[in-house]
Design an enzyme around this catalytic site. Sequence first.
Site, mmCIF file in Angstrom:
data_model
loop_
_atom_site.group_PDB
_atom_site.id
_atom_site.type_symbol
_atom_site.label_atom_id
_atom_site.label_comp_id
_atom_site.label_asym_id
_atom_site.label_seq_id
_atom_site.Cartn_x
_atom_site.Cartn_y
_atom_site.Cartn_z
ATOM 1 N N CYS A 1 12.047 140.053 74.592
ATOM 2 C CA CYS A 1 11.208 139.440 73.543
ATOM 3 C C CYS A 1 9.771 139.305 74.312
ATOM 4 O O CYS A 1 8.915 139.551 73.516
ATOM 5 C CB CYS A 1 11.827 138.089 73.283
ATOM 6 S SG CYS A 1 10.724 137.320 72.099
ATOM 7 N N CYS B 1 15.599 133.639 72.013
ATOM 8 C CA CYS B 1 14.089 133.386 71.862
ATOM 9 C C CYS B 1 13.645 133.494 70.530
ATOM 10 O O CYS B 1 13.750 134.496 69.710
ATOM 11 C CB CYS B 1 13.653 134.189 72.708
ATOM 12 S SG CYS B 1 12.027 135.088 72.068
#
Length: 395
Positions: free
Chosen positions: A100, A200
């Site tokens: 991410c 996330c």
Amino acid sequence: MKRVVVGLSGGVDSSVAAYLLKEQGYEVIGLFMKNWHDDSVTISNECPWLEDSNDALLVAEKLGIPFQTVDLSEQYKERIVDYMFNEYENGRTPNPDVLCNREIKFDVFMKIALSLGADYVATGHYCRKGTLEKDGKEIYQLLAGVDGNKDQSYFLCQLSQEQLSKALFPIGELTKPQVREIAAQMELVTAEKKDSQGLCFIGKVRLPEFLQQQLQPKEGLIYEIAADNPVYTEEKPQFSSLEEQLAYEAKNIAYSPETGKVVGKHQGAHYYTIGQRKGLNVGGTKEPLFIIATDVKSNAIYTGQGHNHPGLFKKALFVKNSEVHWIREDLALKPGETLDIMARIRYRQPLQKARLHQFENGLYVAFEEPQSAITEGQFVSWHLEDELVGSGVIS
């Protein structure tokens, strides 16, 4: 005046990061990333991203900085979620947080920030950036955060020089308690907020449930391998080269149903990961069972009793050349070269003494002490003192 875009997540760390930048005289813009749409997989009826974006907005108002929300859910699905499922289906365990940062925060998000005329992108990570000069060229360093308890440099182990050059980590010099204190003094709504768990940006998603919606269940058997199984005591072959020896130490033991006894059933080998203890629902063993291997082709899971089971430990791991990443490109090894480093194979693992060996076809990390639960698809990072210099995907 330099312009900085801060990724405001609605947490205390990014809130304080924005405040500090403003204090330092930057022109600060707050951006909230919305990365997930499908509310069917978040747990309970709380809608975390709404709550978070609201908190981020309140912080921006308090600090008097412009704020907007960007929707990155399409890129997130493509680059993170699809990749995760693909990895799980192939029996590997991905690390969405590392990805991410590489693919979303410091790529898609960074490009948006730069299009807004930003000079830098800042996040609330507990890490620091260093700069040094070498042959008249500026080189950026990724350094551990001062708070040893919270050092998050591992999550940024895939960043490039280009990405680091535009990154700022305002809270890297602070400890978590100091960050909370600043937030409290500034009366920021996030001061007391608990640290977020879960994927996330997807919010509070339980990974197994998330996986089950996408990967079809497939009943299979759980085998237990005894600690005194002859597979662990077989004689080491004679090696004709160091590379051959490292390959031997890094390879997975090939278990077969004949080597163990059936102790239960599972719903799909692709849901499980090496070293995992929970979720097996097998009782009656003297010590808890740990997963020592999964085989997605035959849909079998192999387990062993206790966290000292020999099936959990290996002395070396391998990273394919295409998956070796040097933040410090100037330190990259050439075939035949070695480097003594400290390494970790998961976030929060204390650094371990190891040596890198670069060969034509890839890189071996050879540890001084055998490591438990080296997991394919996860990242290994290597460090020189408090600097993270490179990383790779364990293969």
